[in-house]
Scaffold this motif. Sequence first.
Motif, PDB file in Angstrom:
ATOM      1  N   UNK A  16      19.333 -13.927  -9.350  1.00  0.00           N
ATOM      2  CA  UNK A  16      18.387 -13.575 -10.222  1.00  0.00           C
ATOM      3  C   UNK A  16      16.964 -14.237  -9.998  1.00  0.00           C
ATOM      4  N   UNK A  17      17.150 -15.689  -9.712  1.00  0.00           N
ATOM      5  CA  UNK A  17      15.936 -16.359  -9.646  1.00  0.00           C
ATOM      6  C   UNK A  17      15.229 -16.063  -8.352  1.00  0.00           C
ATOM      7  N   UNK A  18      15.716 -15.413  -7.193  1.00  0.00           N
ATOM      8  CA  UNK A  18      14.889 -15.128  -5.988  1.00  0.00           C
ATOM      9  C   UNK A  18      14.221 -13.890  -6.340  1.00  0.00           C
ATOM     10  N   UNK A  19      13.158 -13.730  -6.201  1.00  0.00           N
ATOM     11  CA  UNK A  19      12.300 -12.564  -6.249  1.00  0.00           C
ATOM     12  C   UNK A  19      12.646 -11.403  -5.004  1.00  0.00           C
ATOM     13  N   UNK A  20      12.641 -10.436  -5.476  1.00  0.00           N
ATOM     14  CA  UNK A  20      12.624  -9.206  -4.420  1.00  0.00           C
ATOM     15  C   UNK A  20      11.665  -8.895  -3.811  1.00  0.00           C
ATOM     16  N   UNK A  21      11.682  -8.743  -2.771  1.00  0.00           N
ATOM     17  CA  UNK A  21      10.525  -8.457  -1.964  1.00  0.00           C
ATOM     18  C   UNK A  21      10.259  -6.891  -1.861  1.00  0.00           C
ATOM     19  N   UNK A  22       9.166  -6.556  -2.349  1.00  0.00           N
ATOM     20  CA  UNK A  22       9.194  -4.899  -2.413  1.00  0.00           C
ATOM     21  C   UNK A  22       8.270  -4.476  -1.291  1.00  0.00           C
ATOM     22  N   UNK A  23       7.730  -5.316  -0.264  1.00  0.00           N
ATOM     23  CA  UNK A  23       6.833  -4.627   0.836  1.00  0.00           C
ATOM     24  C   UNK A  23       7.617  -3.929   1.693  1.00  0.00           C
ATOM     25  N   UNK A  24       7.321  -2.854   2.108  1.00  0.00           N
ATOM     26  CA  UNK A  24       8.179  -2.271   3.215  1.00  0.00           C
ATOM     27  C   UNK A  24       7.216  -1.912   4.562  1.00  0.00           C
ATOM     28  N   UNK A  25       8.113  -1.553   5.379  1.00  0.00           N
ATOM     29  CA  UNK A  25       7.283  -1.515   6.772  1.00  0.00           C
ATOM     30  C   UNK A  25       6.937  -0.050   6.965  1.00  0.00           C
ATOM     31  N   UNK A  26       5.763   0.202   7.274  1.00  0.00           N
ATOM     32  CA  UNK A  26       4.920   1.582   7.212  1.00  0.00           C
ATOM     33  C   UNK A  26       4.865   1.959   8.677  1.00  0.00           C
ATOM     34  N   UNK A  27       4.619   1.020   9.535  1.00  0.00           N
ATOM     35  CA  UNK A  27       4.451   1.570  10.869  1.00  0.00           C
ATOM     36  C   UNK A  27       4.672   0.065  11.863  1.00  0.00           C
ATOM     37  N   UNK A  28       5.372   0.216  13.023  1.00  0.00           N
ATOM     38  CA  UNK A  28       5.322  -0.659  14.311  1.00  0.00           C
ATOM     39  C   UNK A  28       4.818  -0.121  15.317  1.00  0.00           C
ATOM     40  N   UNK A  29       3.881  -0.758  15.808  1.00  0.00           N
ATOM     41  CA  UNK A  29       3.274  -0.236  17.188  1.00  0.00           C
ATOM     42  C   UNK A  29       2.549  -1.386  17.956  1.00  0.00           C
ATOM     43  N   UNK A  30       2.700  -1.350  19.134  1.00  0.00           N
ATOM     44  CA  UNK A  30       2.351  -2.399  20.062  1.00  0.00           C
ATOM     45  C   UNK A  30       2.370  -3.867  19.459  1.00  0.00           C
ATOM     46  N   UNK A  31       3.347  -4.160  18.995  1.00  0.00           N
ATOM     47  CA  UNK A  31       3.590  -5.465  18.416  1.00  0.00           C
ATOM     48  C   UNK A  31       3.227  -5.713  17.029  1.00  0.00           C
ATOM     49  N   UNK A  32       2.533  -4.577  16.481  1.00  0.00           N
ATOM     50  CA  UNK A  32       1.894  -5.083  15.136  1.00  0.00           C
ATOM     51  C   UNK A  32       2.760  -4.431  14.152  1.00  0.00           C
ATOM     52  N   UNK A  33       2.876  -4.959  12.893  1.00  0.00           N
ATOM     53  CA  UNK A  33       3.895  -4.377  12.063  1.00  0.00           C
ATOM     54  C   UNK A  33       2.832  -4.355  10.703  1.00  0.00           C
ATOM     55  N   UNK A  34       2.775  -2.961  10.326  1.00  0.00           N
ATOM     56  CA  UNK A  34       1.933  -2.666   9.007  1.00  0.00           C
ATOM     57  C   UNK A  34       3.018  -2.409   7.943  1.00  0.00           C
ATOM     58  N   UNK A  35       2.636  -3.049   6.963  1.00  0.00           N
ATOM     59  CA  UNK A  35       3.499  -3.057   5.623  1.00  0.00           C
ATOM     60  C   UNK A  35       2.743  -2.952   4.593  1.00  0.00           C
ATOM     61  N   UNK A  36       3.311  -2.634   3.386  1.00  0.00           N
ATOM     62  CA  UNK A  36       2.728  -2.402   2.083  1.00  0.00           C
ATOM     63  C   UNK A  36       2.664  -3.999   1.729  1.00  0.00           C
ATOM     64  N   UNK A  37       1.509  -3.904   0.698  1.00  0.00           N
ATOM     65  CA  UNK A  37       1.301  -5.568   0.244  1.00  0.00           C
ATOM     66  C   UNK A  37       2.220  -5.631  -1.037  1.00  0.00           C
ATOM     67  N   UNK A  38       3.019  -6.629  -0.968  1.00  0.00           N
ATOM     68  CA  UNK A  38       4.007  -6.921  -2.002  1.00  0.00           C
ATOM     69  C   UNK A  38       3.202  -6.931  -3.278  1.00  0.00           C
ATOM     70  N   UNK A  39       3.774  -6.076  -4.414  1.00  0.00           N
ATOM     71  CA  UNK A  39       3.209  -5.958  -5.623  1.00  0.00           C
ATOM     72  C   UNK A  39       2.725  -7.164  -6.280  1.00  0.00           C
TER      73      UNK A  39
END
Length: 150
Positions: A16-39
């Motif tokens: 319960x003490x470990x925060x949940x990561x809410x960032x999700x991957x939006x796109x992966x291209x050319x080695x770049x990973x685009x994610x949402x910014x964690x709330x």
Amino acid sequence: MKVHWLPLLVIVGLALAIPAVSAKVVEEKDGYVVTTVDTTQRFATFSSLTSYSLTQGQTRWHTTYVPSGSTTFISDLNWGQPSNSLSLTFYTPDISILGPYYDAADGVIDGRIHLMVYRSTGLSSGTWSSKVYGSSIAGTQTYSYSASGY
């Protein structure tokens, strides 16, 4: 069978003490990973915001210098009116095109596109261009845009 509650309570408490990561991957291209910014990270990370405006079909360009050694680029496009639609596309110095992204890309329809681009081997250093496009706008829409590479 005797149950030892203390180890079980410790394990549950740690989970319960470990925060949940809410960032999700939006796109992966050319080695770049685009994610949402964690709330928990949705805060103003930029010193100044400038206000701009767009009309239907209009494009506005923004540039951000990303220094050598950077692995993360955070961008925040905020217009606050979900009834109008803006899109955001990134153009990297190594000719990668990421996007376009729309309001729902960051997981929330709120008139904001708040994204993080990451590449473990390092971002392409130099000038990144961000294209903001008025996809569907009634009248004129003001917005703020900020970006930073680090």
